[in-house]
Design a protein around this motif. Structure first.
Motif, short mmCIF file in Angstrom:
data_model
loop_
_atom_site.label_atom_id
_atom_site.label_comp_id
_atom_site.label_asym_id
_atom_site.label_seq_id
_atom_site.Cartn_x
_atom_site.Cartn_y
_atom_site.Cartn_z
N VAL A 6 1.12 -1.29 -0.39
CA VAL A 6 0.16 0.28 0.42
C VAL A 6 0.85 1.14 -0.05
N GLY A 7 2.20 1.58 0.74
CA GLY A 7 2.39 2.40 0.88
C GLY A 7 3.50 2.58 -0.55
N GLY A 8 4.03 1.83 -1.17
CA GLY A 8 4.27 1.75 -2.77
C GLY A 8 3.26 2.11 -3.28
N ALA A 9 2.46 1.92 -3.47
CA ALA A 9 0.92 2.72 -4.40
C ALA A 9 1.20 3.52 -4.14
N MET A 10 0.68 4.15 -2.91
CA MET A 10 1.24 5.92 -2.13
C MET A 10 1.60 6.81 -3.11
N GLY A 11 2.79 5.89 -2.95
CA GLY A 11 4.02 6.36 -3.91
C GLY A 11 3.95 6.87 -5.33
N VAL B 61 -1.68 9.40 7.03
CA VAL B 61 -1.68 10.84 6.28
C VAL B 61 -1.23 10.84 4.79
N LEU B 62 -0.38 9.81 4.26
CA LEU B 62 0.09 9.63 2.91
C LEU B 62 -1.71 9.80 1.87
N ARG C 202 -4.58 12.86 -1.67
CA ARG C 202 -6.51 12.43 -1.66
C ARG C 202 -6.55 11.52 -2.12
N GLN C 203 -7.09 10.57 -1.96
CA GLN C 203 -6.80 9.14 -2.18
C GLN C 203 -7.50 8.54 -0.66
N GLU C 204 -8.69 9.24 0.02
CA GLU C 204 -8.92 8.41 1.49
C GLU C 204 -9.90 6.79 0.81
N LEU C 205 -10.27 7.44 -0.01
CA LEU C 205 -11.37 6.26 -0.54
C LEU C 205 -10.35 5.26 -0.49
N VAL C 206 -9.21 5.01 -1.77
CA VAL C 206 -8.82 4.45 -2.35
C VAL C 206 -7.93 3.74 -0.65
N LEU C 207 -7.58 4.18 -0.16
CA LEU C 207 -6.87 3.44 0.67
C LEU C 207 -7.77 2.72 1.82
N LEU C 208 -9.37 2.74 1.85
CA LEU C 208 -10.20 2.37 2.31
C LEU C 208 -9.46 0.33 1.35
N PRO D 133 1.47 21.08 -5.88
CA PRO D 133 2.69 21.01 -6.36
C PRO D 133 3.55 20.24 -5.39
N GLY D 134 4.11 20.08 -5.20
CA GLY D 134 5.31 19.54 -4.30
C GLY D 134 4.55 18.36 -3.35
N VAL D 135 3.36 17.43 -3.85
CA VAL D 135 3.16 16.26 -2.92
C VAL D 135 4.09 14.88 -3.43
N GLY D 136 4.60 15.47 -5.16
CA GLY D 136 5.66 14.50 -5.06
C GLY D 136 6.18 13.88 -4.19
N GLU D 137 6.84 14.84 -4.21
CA GLU D 137 8.13 14.88 -2.99
C GLU D 137 8.34 13.75 -2.08
N VAL D 138 6.70 13.72 -1.44
CA VAL D 138 6.26 11.95 -0.34
C VAL D 138 6.66 10.95 -1.25
N VAL D 139 6.68 11.04 -2.71
CA VAL D 139 7.75 9.43 -2.97
C VAL D 139 8.64 8.79 -2.36
#
Length: 360
Positions: free
Chosen positions: A208-213, A279-280, A285-291, A234-240
């Protein structure tokens, strides 16, 4: 940290510009966390064994677990060290998203550390009381939710995206804080409940962490975001890089946590990793996908809720034992079979979640 050094060295050799690429730094994040895990892991296991910080086993649990008593615990500290060092080395430390996900992970790790310390070192079977644990989780969860809401600079940062539907998003307004709180705290507790068998929780976390990346990368890349018709942030990509660190640290930990486990992560690892995934999901902005992708975590949590509710209302249990993985053990499934099948389910769910990028 090393990004700044590379930028300085570009004045002497343009080849150092390669370190500006997110994909390279994400790969280096994976490898760095993996190497740290391999180097520190054996020393940490020996130290935990010497201090006799070992796992206690429930008397009413499956008999196959009795042999696990005394296995070194609190190995999640290894995960936090590997993730933190790797992230700090390869991320842009001027990025607020990087600090947000890292600080939340460490704060929830501290909650787990205190709980583990009281249980395993002070021999207090109660550990940190459920009320006090939930208080600190709520405080940190609300804190980061309010911070993200207050610092949002575009509408997309507080909208709820509905997967698989084209251009469907819901303006959350202040309700963004409530949603984010439940996602972070809920995810933290869900991973903690799942951490009951050797390697059961860590591999789904890695997947799941890799997919969030992947979500972070495309969300923070204007061309990919426009092509996939998802909001560009902008900037969100850095958390990869942080996601890559989770993958590397998780795989390194699995080396020692695979059946039969040499070390368990304890609450210090489970609470931290769950909060990290939560938090990722909020940040990208993928809370539902996390489910969807974290379906194994959801099933484990729901099984406990149903078991407790049913017993209180009717005096009967739905499952032989909760969380769900113990139910299958008591049905006769060997522990490795339960673990691998839950991993397979997670792979399928992660692929379904990633499909939401294109199926819209």
């Amino acid at each position: 940290m090393l990004l700044y050094l590379a930028e300085y060295l570009t004045q002497f050799d343009s080849g150092f510009n390669v370190f500006r690429y997110l994909t390279l730094r994400a790969i280096l994040g994976v490898l760095t966390a993996l190497v740290i895990s391999f180097l520190v892991g054996p020393m940490m296991i020996r130290r935990l064994s010497a201090l006799q910080i070992g796992q206690s086993v429930r008397d009413d649990g499956p008999e196959s677990h009795f042999s696990k008593a005394g296995t070194p615990t609190m190995g999640g500290a290894l995960l936090l060290v590997a993730i933190s060092v790797s992230t700090l080395l390869w991320s842009d430390l001027g990025n607020r998203y990087v600090w947000t996900v890292l600080v939340v992970t460490l704060l929830f790790g501290i909650i787990g550390l205190v709980d583990d310390y009281k249980k395993l070192v002070l021999r207090d079977s109660r550990g940190l009381s459920a009320r006090l644990k939930y208080f600190w989780q709520s405080l940190f969860g609300l804190g980061v939710a309010i911070f993200l809401y207050a610092t949002a600079s575009t509408p997309a940062e507080t909208q709820l995206l509905v997967p698989y539907l084209k251009d469907v998003s819901i303006d959350m307004g202040p309700w963004f804080v409530v949603l984010s709180y439940f996602v972070i705290v809920g995810s933290s507790n869900a991973v903690n409940l799942t951490d009951g068998l050797d390697g059961l929780a860590i591999m789904p976390t890695v997947l799941v962490g890799g997919a969030m990346g992947i979500f972070a990368y495309v969300t923070g890349h204007v061309d990919f975001a426009n092509y996939l018709k998802i909001p560009y942030m902008p900037g969100v990509g850095e958390v990869v890089v942080f996601c890559g660190s989770i993958v590397g640290a998780g795989l390194g930990f699995l080396w020692f946590n695979a059946y039969p486990a040499q070390v368990f992560m304890g609450d210090v690892g489970a609470l931290a990793l769950g909060a990290a995934l939560g938090v990722l999901a909020v940040v990208v902005r993928q809370e539902l996908v996390l489910l969807v992708m974290g379906g194994v975590f959801v099933m484990e949590t729901v099984s406990v809720m149903l078991q407790v509710t049913s017993f209180k209302l009717t005096g009967r249990r739905i499952f032989r034992m909760a969380p769900l993985h113990h139910h299958f053990e008591l049905k006769g499934w060997p522990e490795p079979r339960v673990i691998v099948r839950f991993w397979i389910v997670t792979v399928i769910l992660v692929l379904i979640g990633l499909a939401s990028l294109k199926i819209r």
